[in-house]
Design a protein around this motif. Structure first.
Motif, PDB file in Angstrom:
ATOM      1  N   THR A 193      21.102  42.922 -13.973  1.00  0.00           N
ATOM      2  CA  THR A 193      22.297  43.556 -13.424  1.00  0.00           C
ATOM      3  C   THR A 193      22.175  45.058 -13.588  1.00  0.00           C
ATOM      4  O   THR A 193      21.885  45.547 -14.670  1.00  0.00           O
ATOM      5  CB  THR A 193      23.558  43.086 -14.182  1.00  0.00           C
ATOM      6  OG1 THR A 193      23.547  41.677 -14.183  1.00  0.00           O
ATOM      7  CG2 THR A 193      24.819  43.599 -13.516  1.00  0.00           C
ATOM      8  N   ASN A 230      20.996  48.059  -6.428  1.00  0.00           N
ATOM      9  CA  ASN A 230      21.719  46.870  -6.940  1.00  0.00           C
ATOM     10  C   ASN A 230      21.160  45.554  -6.425  1.00  0.00           C
ATOM     11  O   ASN A 230      20.864  44.638  -7.188  1.00  0.00           O
ATOM     12  CB  ASN A 230      23.186  46.930  -6.514  1.00  0.00           C
ATOM     13  CG  ASN A 230      24.020  47.752  -7.468  1.00  0.00           C
ATOM     14  OD1 ASN A 230      23.498  48.247  -8.463  1.00  0.00           O
ATOM     15  ND2 ASN A 230      25.287  47.906  -7.159  1.00  0.00           N
ATOM     16  N   ASP A 231      21.034  45.482  -5.097  1.00  0.00           N
ATOM     17  CA  ASP A 231      20.665  44.196  -4.500  1.00  0.00           C
ATOM     18  C   ASP A 231      19.234  43.801  -4.855  1.00  0.00           C
ATOM     19  O   ASP A 231      18.942  42.632  -5.086  1.00  0.00           O
ATOM     20  CB  ASP A 231      20.842  44.236  -2.972  1.00  0.00           C
ATOM     21  CG  ASP A 231      22.324  44.260  -2.617  1.00  0.00           C
ATOM     22  OD1 ASP A 231      23.134  43.953  -3.520  1.00  0.00           O
ATOM     23  OD2 ASP A 231      22.657  44.603  -1.475  1.00  0.00           O
ATOM     24  N   ASP A 285      31.396  44.196  -6.127  1.00  0.00           N
ATOM     25  CA  ASP A 285      30.471  45.020  -6.922  1.00  0.00           C
ATOM     26  C   ASP A 285      31.120  46.355  -7.293  1.00  0.00           C
ATOM     27  O   ASP A 285      30.936  46.868  -8.393  1.00  0.00           O
ATOM     28  CB  ASP A 285      29.176  45.302  -6.138  1.00  0.00           C
ATOM     29  CG  ASP A 285      28.226  44.115  -6.222  1.00  0.00           C
ATOM     30  OD1 ASP A 285      28.483  43.211  -7.035  1.00  0.00           O
ATOM     31  OD2 ASP A 285      27.243  44.090  -5.453  1.00  0.00           O
ATOM     32  N   LYS A 295      11.916  41.303  -0.701  1.00  0.00           N
ATOM     33  CA  LYS A 295      12.117  40.449  -1.874  1.00  0.00           C
ATOM     34  C   LYS A 295      10.921  40.400  -2.818  1.00  0.00           C
ATOM     35  O   LYS A 295       9.823  40.855  -2.481  1.00  0.00           O
ATOM     36  CB  LYS A 295      12.548  39.049  -1.461  1.00  0.00           C
ATOM     37  CG  LYS A 295      11.619  38.312  -0.555  1.00  0.00           C
ATOM     38  CD  LYS A 295      12.271  36.946  -0.254  1.00  0.00           C
ATOM     39  CE  LYS A 295      11.306  36.115   0.520  1.00  0.00           C
ATOM     40  NZ  LYS A 295      11.826  34.884   1.014  1.00  0.00           N
ATOM     41  N   LYS A 344      19.216  42.510  -8.442  1.00  0.00           N
ATOM     42  CA  LYS A 344      19.852  41.182  -8.556  1.00  0.00           C
ATOM     43  C   LYS A 344      18.835  40.069  -8.402  1.00  0.00           C
ATOM     44  O   LYS A 344      18.879  39.046  -9.072  1.00  0.00           O
ATOM     45  CB  LYS A 344      20.926  41.029  -7.477  1.00  0.00           C
ATOM     46  CG  LYS A 344      22.318  41.333  -7.963  1.00  0.00           C
ATOM     47  CD  LYS A 344      23.311  41.001  -6.869  1.00  0.00           C
ATOM     48  CE  LYS A 344      24.529  41.897  -7.035  1.00  0.00           C
ATOM     49  NZ  LYS A 344      25.313  42.020  -5.819  1.00  0.00           N
ATOM     50  N   GLN A 345      17.886  40.288  -7.470  1.00  0.00           N
ATOM     51  CA  GLN A 345      16.860  39.263  -7.218  1.00  0.00           C
ATOM     52  C   GLN A 345      16.003  38.980  -8.440  1.00  0.00           C
ATOM     53  O   GLN A 345      15.353  37.957  -8.533  1.00  0.00           O
ATOM     54  CB  GLN A 345      15.903  39.749  -6.136  1.00  0.00           C
ATOM     55  CG  GLN A 345      16.520  39.876  -4.792  1.00  0.00           C
ATOM     56  CD  GLN A 345      15.401  40.165  -3.803  1.00  0.00           C
ATOM     57  OE1 GLN A 345      14.279  39.701  -3.964  1.00  0.00           O
ATOM     58  NE2 GLN A 345      15.710  40.915  -2.783  1.00  0.00           N
ATOM     59  N   GLN A 392      24.505  48.344 -12.431  1.00  0.00           N
ATOM     60  CA  GLN A 392      25.706  48.744 -11.693  1.00  0.00           C
ATOM     61  C   GLN A 392      25.583  50.179 -11.220  1.00  0.00           C
ATOM     62  O   GLN A 392      25.746  51.122 -11.995  1.00  0.00           O
ATOM     63  CB  GLN A 392      26.928  48.532 -12.570  1.00  0.00           C
ATOM     64  CG  GLN A 392      27.224  47.046 -12.696  1.00  0.00           C
ATOM     65  CD  GLN A 392      28.380  46.778 -13.613  1.00  0.00           C
ATOM     66  OE1 GLN A 392      28.883  47.673 -14.280  1.00  0.00           O
ATOM     67  NE2 GLN A 392      28.808  45.538 -13.665  1.00  0.00           N
ATOM     68  N   GLY A 439      17.213  38.820 -11.413  1.00  0.00           N
ATOM     69  CA  GLY A 439      18.063  38.248 -12.453  1.00  0.00           C
ATOM     70  C   GLY A 439      18.585  39.311 -13.400  1.00  0.00           C
ATOM     71  O   GLY A 439      19.007  39.012 -14.516  1.00  0.00           O
TER      72      GLY A 439
END
Ligand SMILES: Cc1cc2nc3c(=O)[nH]c(=O)nc-3n(C[C@H](O)[C@H](O)[C@H](O)COP(=O)(O)OP(=O)(O)OC[C@H]3O[C@@H](n4cnc5c(N)ncnc54)[C@H](O)[C@@H]3O)c2cc1C
Length: 382
Positions: free
Chosen positions: A268, A259-260, A87, A227, A263-264, A270, A266
């Motif tokens: 991005t 970030n993480d 990453d 989540k 990601k869940q 940075q 879908g």
């Protein structure tokens, strides 16, 4: 009567709490979930500057080269910890691609507008009286330089700032000294940005939290979002380590940890953590004006009851580990500009750190694909 919209805010840093403030005013039923017990991190240890003057994004030409050349110096204000982190490599490459003159020119007026808006919102909060006195001060910001190289670079920024209608003037050595009265200062000159102001973040955060709790906003400390469940463009369920929420809207204000979570969904995003340190000195220092020591990249702020010295941009992952050598480097840099100020070993040992959420580019707006995702990004030192 229409039901209030249930809004869940992830993160109780300055972005989370200020989002809660405005959403609550708009009639949302707001819950903030914060994984720590509060009181730590970037929103508490920062230099407290509100800086319309900071029109140049961090992703500017030459930054990566300068950063790499500083990497071997344990006392440099910029550091990248060598590590295998995919990453980080992706971020660094994207950051490099964003560091062009064209992109900086495009970003500067937008950053200026965001900064002016942010500054005016602080004025609005102050004028509302909701938080009482949270120590906002309008004394401007000095960019003090000791070498022509740094002075000339800042003069160029000042010209641009003037073009944008921001008030700034240049101070020669004797004018800089005069401005400091009895406090000794070693500087060749400075740019004085009158458009900037400062505050004491610990006071602001405490008062904002108090106001929100008093007005029915729920803040759940010690609860981490784990989540999401979503269908098409809507987040239906947010699961934490304590329970499940079914909000109408979700605000992501989770700073360097974003970030993480993103990601869940879908998407991005940075963002890398840019660690910075602060040393607080609770005794008179004679410093009355906020100043950035340009060669050292140290920010000095006279706060409510103490002086804060902040600096360093360290990319070493998401953690609150303190590198004492870098903290000492801040104290040494201060002495080079203010020879009378001696920061003690105890003050150095009490230094704190925070993680700036540093985006790969000047500003970054996520496509609005799910219900209301907002996040904060950091674009410049300090
Ligand atoms: C030394 C230093 C000096 C700075 N000086 C300035 C300055 O003068 N002016 C300026 O504008 N900016 C400055 N900054 C930057 C500024 O402090 C940050 O940009 C700002 O605080 C970011 O706020 P935030 O709310 O986005 O993030 P944070 O303050 O990091 O808050 C994010 C919160 O989200 C929580 N969280 C993360 N993941 C989860 C999860 N899964 N569940 C629940 N909670 C979660 C975290 O625990 C954290 O409390 C400075 C920063 C540093 C470190």
């Amino acid at each position: 009567m229409a039901e209030k919209k249930k809004t869940l805010i992830i993160g109780a840093g300055v972005m989370g709490l200020c989002s809660a403030y405005y959403l609550h005013k708009k009639g949302h039923q707001v819950t903030v979930v914060e994984k720590s017990m509060g009181g730590q991190g970037a929103s508490f240890v920062n230099a407290g500057y509100l800086t319309p003057s900071h029109i140049v994004p961090m992703a500017a030409p030459g930054v990566i080269t300068k950063g790499l050349s500083m990497m071997l110096n344990p006392k440099s204000p910029f550091y990248i910890k060598p590590r295998w982190d995919f990453d980080f490599f992706k971020w660094a490459w994207a950051f490099h691609k964003s560091s062009t003159k064209e992109k900086v020119d495009r970003a500067a007026p937008i950053i200026k507008d965001i900064n002016l808006l942010s500054s005016s919102l602080y004025d609005e909060i102050k004028e509302s009286g909701d938080l009482g006195d949270f120590h906002p001060e309008k004394k401007g910001l000095l960019m003090i330089y000791q070498t022509d190289k740094y002075g000339d670079a800042e003069k160029k920024v000042a010209l641009k700032a003037k073009e944008f209608g921001l008030e700034v003037s240049h101070l020669e050595t004797d004018e800089l000294k005069k401005l400091h009265g009895d406090t000794q200062i070693i500087g060749k000159g400075a740019l004085h940005y009158f458009c900037d102001s400062h505050t004491t973040p610990t006071v602001f955060m405490a008062k904002m939290k108090e106001y929100l709790l008093k007005n029915g906003v729920q803040i759940n400390y010690g609860e981490a979002v784990l989540k999401f469940e979503y269908t098409n463009t809507t987040i239906n369920k947010v699961q934490t380590d304590k329970g499940i929420y079914h909000p109408d809207n979700v605000v992501l204000a989770s700073g360097s940890w974003s970030n993480d979570l993103v990601k869940q969904l879908g998407l991005t995003l940075q963002v890398q953590a840019g660690k910075g340190y602060c040393i607080d000195v609770h005794r008179p220092t004679g410093i009355e004006l906020p100043a950035i020591l340009m060669e050292a990249k140290v920010a000095i702020t006279p706060m409510a009851g103490f002086t804060r010295f902040a600096g360093t941009m360290e990319f070493s992952g998401v953690n609150y580990d303190i590198n004492v050598v870098r903290v000492e480097a801040i104290a040494e840099a201060v002495k080079k500009f203010y020879p009378d100020i001696e920061i003690t070993q105890t003050e150095i040992e009490n230094a704190k750190c925070g993680l700036r959420p540093v985006s790969r580019m000047a500003y970054h707006i996520l496509e609005k694909r799910k219900n209301s995702i907002i996040f904060s990004l950091q674009r410049a030192m300090p």
